[in-house]
Design a protein around this motif. Structure first.
Motif, PDB file in Angstrom:
ATOM      1  N   ASP A  91      -3.858  -9.079  14.014  1.00  0.00           N
ATOM      2  CA  ASP A  91      -5.123  -8.697  12.953  1.00  0.00           C
ATOM      3  C   ASP A  91      -5.039  -7.491  12.760  1.00  0.00           C
ATOM      4  O   ASP A  91      -4.467  -6.434  13.400  1.00  0.00           O
ATOM      5  CB  ASP A  91      -6.126  -9.125  13.954  1.00  0.00           C
ATOM      6  CG  ASP A  91      -6.410 -10.538  14.431  1.00  0.00           C
ATOM      7  OD1 ASP A  91      -5.718 -11.461  13.715  1.00  0.00           O
ATOM      8  OD2 ASP A  91      -7.118 -11.043  15.297  1.00  0.00           O
ATOM      9  N   VAL A  92      -5.541  -7.279  11.435  1.00  0.00           N
ATOM     10  CA  VAL A  92      -5.489  -6.052  10.719  1.00  0.00           C
ATOM     11  C   VAL A  92      -7.104  -5.536  10.625  1.00  0.00           C
ATOM     12  O   VAL A  92      -7.794  -6.511   9.953  1.00  0.00           O
ATOM     13  CB  VAL A  92      -4.837  -5.805   9.793  1.00  0.00           C
ATOM     14  CG1 VAL A  92      -5.058  -4.531   9.175  1.00  0.00           C
ATOM     15  CG2 VAL A  92      -3.435  -6.137  10.124  1.00  0.00           C
ATOM     16  N   ASP A  93      -7.572  -4.394  11.194  1.00  0.00           N
ATOM     17  CA  ASP A  93      -9.103  -4.019  10.990  1.00  0.00           C
ATOM     18  C   ASP A  93      -8.923  -3.274   9.642  1.00  0.00           C
ATOM     19  O   ASP A  93      -8.173  -2.456   9.367  1.00  0.00           O
ATOM     20  CB  ASP A  93      -9.465  -3.110  11.937  1.00  0.00           C
ATOM     21  CG  ASP A  93      -9.818  -3.905  13.213  1.00  0.00           C
ATOM     22  OD1 ASP A  93      -9.932  -4.865  13.247  1.00  0.00           O
ATOM     23  OD2 ASP A  93      -9.422  -3.122  14.090  1.00  0.00           O
ATOM     24  N   GLY A  94     -10.058  -3.706   8.689  1.00  0.00           N
ATOM     25  CA  GLY A  94     -10.392  -3.010   7.378  1.00  0.00           C
ATOM     26  C   GLY A  94      -9.286  -3.285   6.259  1.00  0.00           C
ATOM     27  O   GLY A  94      -8.681  -4.504   6.404  1.00  0.00           O
ATOM     28  N   ASP A  95      -9.535  -2.433   5.111  1.00  0.00           N
ATOM     29  CA  ASP A  95      -8.613  -3.021   4.018  1.00  0.00           C
ATOM     30  C   ASP A  95      -7.166  -2.500   4.221  1.00  0.00           C
ATOM     31  O   ASP A  95      -6.944  -1.722   4.953  1.00  0.00           O
ATOM     32  CB  ASP A  95      -9.214  -2.164   2.791  1.00  0.00           C
ATOM     33  CG  ASP A  95     -10.590  -2.587   2.467  1.00  0.00           C
ATOM     34  OD1 ASP A  95     -10.815  -3.993   2.648  1.00  0.00           O
ATOM     35  OD2 ASP A  95     -11.232  -1.742   1.711  1.00  0.00           O
ATOM     36  N   ILE A  96      -6.453  -3.507   3.661  1.00  0.00           N
ATOM     37  CA  ILE A  96      -4.920  -3.179   3.574  1.00  0.00           C
ATOM     38  C   ILE A  96      -4.606  -2.509   2.174  1.00  0.00           C
ATOM     39  O   ILE A  96      -4.547  -2.693   1.153  1.00  0.00           O
ATOM     40  CB  ILE A  96      -4.150  -4.622   3.579  1.00  0.00           C
ATOM     41  CG1 ILE A  96      -4.367  -5.299   4.706  1.00  0.00           C
ATOM     42  CG2 ILE A  96      -2.685  -4.084   3.765  1.00  0.00           C
ATOM     43  CD1 ILE A  96      -3.951  -6.734   4.812  1.00  0.00           C
ATOM     44  N   THR A  97      -4.083  -1.278   2.491  1.00  0.00           N
ATOM     45  CA  THR A  97      -3.548  -0.584   1.490  1.00  0.00           C
ATOM     46  C   THR A  97      -2.009  -0.574   1.522  1.00  0.00           C
ATOM     47  O   THR A  97      -1.568  -1.072   2.451  1.00  0.00           O
ATOM     48  CB  THR A  97      -4.028   1.013   1.295  1.00  0.00           C
ATOM     49  OG1 THR A  97      -3.268   1.429   2.697  1.00  0.00           O
ATOM     50  CG2 THR A  97      -5.601   1.222   1.460  1.00  0.00           C
ATOM     51  N   MET A  98      -1.286  -0.260   0.235  1.00  0.00           N
ATOM     52  CA  MET A  98       0.306  -0.491   0.322  1.00  0.00           C
ATOM     53  C   MET A  98       0.714   0.226   1.439  1.00  0.00           C
ATOM     54  O   MET A  98       1.741  -0.018   2.185  1.00  0.00           O
ATOM     55  CB  MET A  98       0.837  -0.036  -0.796  1.00  0.00           C
ATOM     56  CG  MET A  98       2.151  -0.410  -1.169  1.00  0.00           C
ATOM     57  SD  MET A  98       2.683  -0.140  -2.720  1.00  0.00           S
ATOM     58  CE  MET A  98       2.131  -1.198  -3.659  1.00  0.00           C
ATOM     59  N   LEU A 156       4.917   7.041   0.923  1.00  0.00           N
ATOM     60  CA  LEU A 156       5.343   6.078   0.109  1.00  0.00           C
ATOM     61  C   LEU A 156       5.663   6.428  -1.255  1.00  0.00           C
ATOM     62  O   LEU A 156       6.839   6.092  -2.035  1.00  0.00           O
ATOM     63  CB  LEU A 156       4.305   4.903  -0.073  1.00  0.00           C
ATOM     64  CG  LEU A 156       4.656   3.247  -0.624  1.00  0.00           C
ATOM     65  CD1 LEU A 156       5.868   2.931  -0.217  1.00  0.00           C
ATOM     66  CD2 LEU A 156       3.635   2.475  -1.076  1.00  0.00           C
ATOM     67  N   ILE A 157       4.758   7.349  -1.753  1.00  0.00           N
ATOM     68  CA  ILE A 157       4.959   7.966  -3.040  1.00  0.00           C
ATOM     69  C   ILE A 157       6.259   8.528  -3.116  1.00  0.00           C
ATOM     70  O   ILE A 157       7.097   8.772  -4.194  1.00  0.00           O
ATOM     71  CB  ILE A 157       3.800   8.534  -3.539  1.00  0.00           C
ATOM     72  CG1 ILE A 157       2.629   8.006  -3.734  1.00  0.00           C
ATOM     73  CG2 ILE A 157       4.113   9.775  -4.617  1.00  0.00           C
ATOM     74  CD1 ILE A 157       1.446   9.008  -3.928  1.00  0.00           C
ATOM     75  N   ARG A 158       6.822   9.368  -1.823  1.00  0.00           N
ATOM     76  CA  ARG A 158       8.031  10.014  -1.931  1.00  0.00           C
ATOM     77  C   ARG A 158       9.117   9.198  -1.963  1.00  0.00           C
ATOM     78  O   ARG A 158      10.162   9.593  -2.810  1.00  0.00           O
ATOM     79  CB  ARG A 158       7.898  11.083  -0.698  1.00  0.00           C
ATOM     80  CG  ARG A 158       8.911  12.038  -0.598  1.00  0.00           C
ATOM     81  CD  ARG A 158       8.789  13.254  -1.627  1.00  0.00           C
ATOM     82  NE  ARG A 158       7.511  13.888  -0.999  1.00  0.00           N
ATOM     83  CZ  ARG A 158       7.653  14.760  -0.105  1.00  0.00           C
ATOM     84  NH1 ARG A 158       8.503  15.294   0.648  1.00  0.00           N
ATOM     85  NH2 ARG A 158       6.418  15.573  -0.042  1.00  0.00           N
ATOM     86  N   VAL A 159       9.192   8.324  -1.389  1.00  0.00           N
ATOM     87  CA  VAL A 159      10.284   7.348  -1.252  1.00  0.00           C
ATOM     88  C   VAL A 159      10.743   6.458  -2.369  1.00  0.00           C
ATOM     89  O   VAL A 159      11.655   5.961  -2.487  1.00  0.00           O
ATOM     90  CB  VAL A 159      10.291   6.426   0.082  1.00  0.00           C
ATOM     91  CG1 VAL A 159      10.293   7.461   1.377  1.00  0.00           C
ATOM     92  CG2 VAL A 159       9.203   5.449   0.121  1.00  0.00           C
TER      93      VAL A 159
END
Length: 349
Positions: free
Chosen positions: A293-300, A344-347
């Motif tokens: 289970d994941v709490d809150g919104d999923i960002t990338m 993530l931006i960096r890679v």
């Protein structure tokens, strides 16, 4: 949005980023060559004030011709990349709503129609290409005119032009990225229009755009019954947001969760459920399937950071996944930890 849909969006955004990067790569190589040629022309101008300005005026047609070559390459490669990628975006659109996309002549025609509808700054690509060379010529002229006014040497003007290469190549990447995302949204729309009987509404999604801007952030999560009531991305250069359909599946999933594969069977705890049977992974080996289970919104970035190594590598590839983990963790005494979004931006640059 289900975990499966979140995974599909993340993978697709990264895929499209790769398409855009490849579409601009040859043009940007030509741009670097063009600027090197122009620097050599500037360095060879006479040093006298009047003579230098006159000689530069005589070189302007040559400079425009040199800078038109990279634009010609971009105008060749970008449309071809859109045409090649459009059928894959139909596959994404079909999988997202749980439908089957049979590659019929009608769907292929829809994919090509979506390519024709691709826009950058609300303009068709042919109009954008017309201004690219002019923009780069202005970049050169501004530096040269400043150098003439301030009495710079030819070598200093040439050195100053070096810094303008980044602006020119960045412009190419922005055009390619925006065009690819526009084609993607138009392709999705073509398929979803043909399957609107299963669609109950629409939502503007910015959460998976790991460089989300203030323009789109305020629209994230906005839901409407009609797609026409929502703006159609891309809303600005480099925009990677989407308008996504809601089919009713999303409302029946309960708590949001992610599903991962584990080599060793983990213990079941609150929010962690282990499937009874092992499943075959992407490498052909058997793994335990685990739902968390994941709490809150999923960002990338958050999604990838929560995922285990196997899931990270399936999305990013082994090399980028390893670097992502290192950037998030940081190096004691040297590299400070980055946020998952920044890592993530960096890679993925």
């Amino acid at each position: 949005m289900t975990e499966k849909q979140a995974f599909a969006i993340i993978s697709n955004v990264l895929r499209l980023e790769g398409v855009a990067r490849r579409a601009a790569i040859d043009s940007n190589k030509q741009l670097r060559i063009a600027f090197r040629t122009i620097r050599e022309l500037i360095a060879g101008l006479p040093e006298g004030s009047v003579e230098r300005r006159l000689a530069y005026t005589q070189q302007r047609e040559i400079i425009e011709a040199v800078l038109s070559q990279p634009t010609n390459v971009l105008s060749r490669d970008l449309p071809m990349s859109l045409i090649e990628e459009a059928p894959q975006q139909i596959v994404f659109a079909s999988n997202y709503i749980g439908a089957t996309a049979v590659q019929t002549n009608a769907l292929q025609a829809a994919a090509l129609a979506a390519v024709d509808k691709a826009r950058v700054l609300d303009k068709p690509l042919v109009d954008i290409f017309k201004v690219v060379t002019k923009t780069n010529v202005r970049r050169v002229n501004r530096v040269v005119e400043q150098g003439f006014l301030e009495g710079w040497t030819n070598d200093k003007i040439a050195r100053e032009l070096t810094g303008k290469v980044l602006g020119a190549t960045g412009q190419n990447r922005a055009i390619a990225r925006t065009a690819v995302m526009s084609m993607s949204q138009q392709t999705h729309n073509e398929f979803w229009n043909a399957n609107n009987e299963v669609i109950e509404g629409w939502v503007f999604d910015a959460s998976m755009d790991y460089r989300v801007c203030p323009i789109c952030a305020r629209l994230d999560g906005d839901k409407k019954k009609k797609r026409s009531k929502l703006p159609t991305p891309p809303l600005h250069p480099n925009c990677r947001c989407m308008v996504l359909p809601e089919t009713g599946i999303e409302t029946d999933t309960g708590d949001r969760s992610i599903v991962e594969l584990y080599e060793k069977k983990p213990a079941e705890t609150k929010g962690v459920r282990v499937y009874k049977q092992k499943v075959k992974g992407p490498d052909g080996k058997k793994y335990w399937k685990v739902a968390k289970d994941v709490d809150g919104d999923i960002t990338m970035g958050g999604f990838i950071n929560r995922a285990n190594n196997i899931t990270q590598e399936s999305v990013l590839g082994k090399g980028r996944a390893k670097r992502f983990r290192a950037l998030v963790k940081g190096t004691p005494g040297s590299q400070a930890p980055l946020s998952p979004e920044d890592a993530l931006i960096r890679v993925t640059k």
